[in-house]
Design an enzyme around this catalytic site. Sequence first.
Site: not given
Ligand code: SMG
Ligand code: MG
Length: 366
Positions: A136, A162, A164, A189, A214, A239, A263, A291
């Site tokens: 991510s 992925k 953001k 995402d 996402e 999510d 998750k 994650g």
């Molecule tokens: O654990 O690699 C990881 C982070 C993956 O993007 C990630 N998590 O919305 O999916 C999500 C985010 C939530 C935590 S962001 C701090």
């Molecule tokens: Mg997410």
Amino acid sequence: MKLEKIELGIIALPLVRPFRTSFGTQTSREVLIVKVVNENGTTGWAECVAMSEPLYSPEYVAGCLDLMKRFLIPALKSKPTITAEEVAPVLKPFLGAPMAKAALETAILDAQLQDQKISLATYLGATKSRVACGVSVGIANDLEALAEEVSSYVEQGYRRIKLKIEPGWDIAAVKKIRDLYPTILLQVDANQAYTRDDGKHLAALDEFNLLLIEQPLDEHDILGHALLAKQVKTPICLDESIISLQSARDALELKATTIINVKPGRVGGYIESVKIHDLCLKNKIPVWCGGMLETGIGRAANLALAALPGFTLPGDTSASSRYFKEDVTAPFVMIDGYLDVPNTTGIGITPNLDFLDSITTHREDI
Ligand code: SMG
Ligand code: MG
């Protein structure tokens, strides 16, 4: 088992690079670690995936600690004995708090499975011995910096990227990476950053052959996601909105999502996660493991889950080095784009106690 002792510790671990999402920037990971000891002297470990502040979900580290101490742990200790399977039913009267509940269930499950001499992967029904890794990638300062970061992950072997996104950081960012890597598995995402009025804008992502978008809208806006799904060709993946088996069932029925990010912390634990997996497998809905910037403790357990047969897409299960200079367990090292699923008893990790102590900012023995 009988719960002889429960220790709650808060640790702080700096991230190797800041992680910016539509809701904020993380530079360090504060984590609530749960340790349980049973009557056999077996120790079970888990981490609570809540963040320091209630920005991703309503839960946050200090709140989870308070809730565990005040309500959840007393309820568990009021039972003469407890199994991992009984944790969710016993804690059900206390509303919400899936992350706090999941951590307690997982620590108890870790100890229980060690006593039974089986691995979490076996217990959950895993069919793979290694899982493909995705990564991510946070919002960058500019497109060049993004390209550089993504390239380094591609070189390391990550099998899915992925990005953001948020309004103002979406189409151009995706175009940049798609132009560089025409065939790589790519998804985005938004962490709820868009509104129902953004359908046309998000449809501009359709030409980039993304695996999924996402959580574009508010977590409570299930109908909005269903309406959006009619405006965009790219599959919608929920999510934040999926907080239980029931909510997964509803979102699928309403066609608000056609892929699910599972998750365990968000849905109350690994046992509930398997139920969502089973529902999706039966309905041919792909799932992948999300994650929460976990340490090796949470990562180990996530890998066991990601090894179930319905997890057909690479998840946000990256190597320890993606997050931390030093992990609290032996580091998870990616080989050829894959991480091995732990196969020793329980969740399969032994934390480095000296290191854990050195980064502990708060501790309570119960
Ligand atoms: O654990 O690699 C990881 C982070 C993956 O993007 C990630 N998590 O919305 O999916 C999500 C985010 C939530 C935590 S962001 C701090
Ligand atoms: Mg997410």
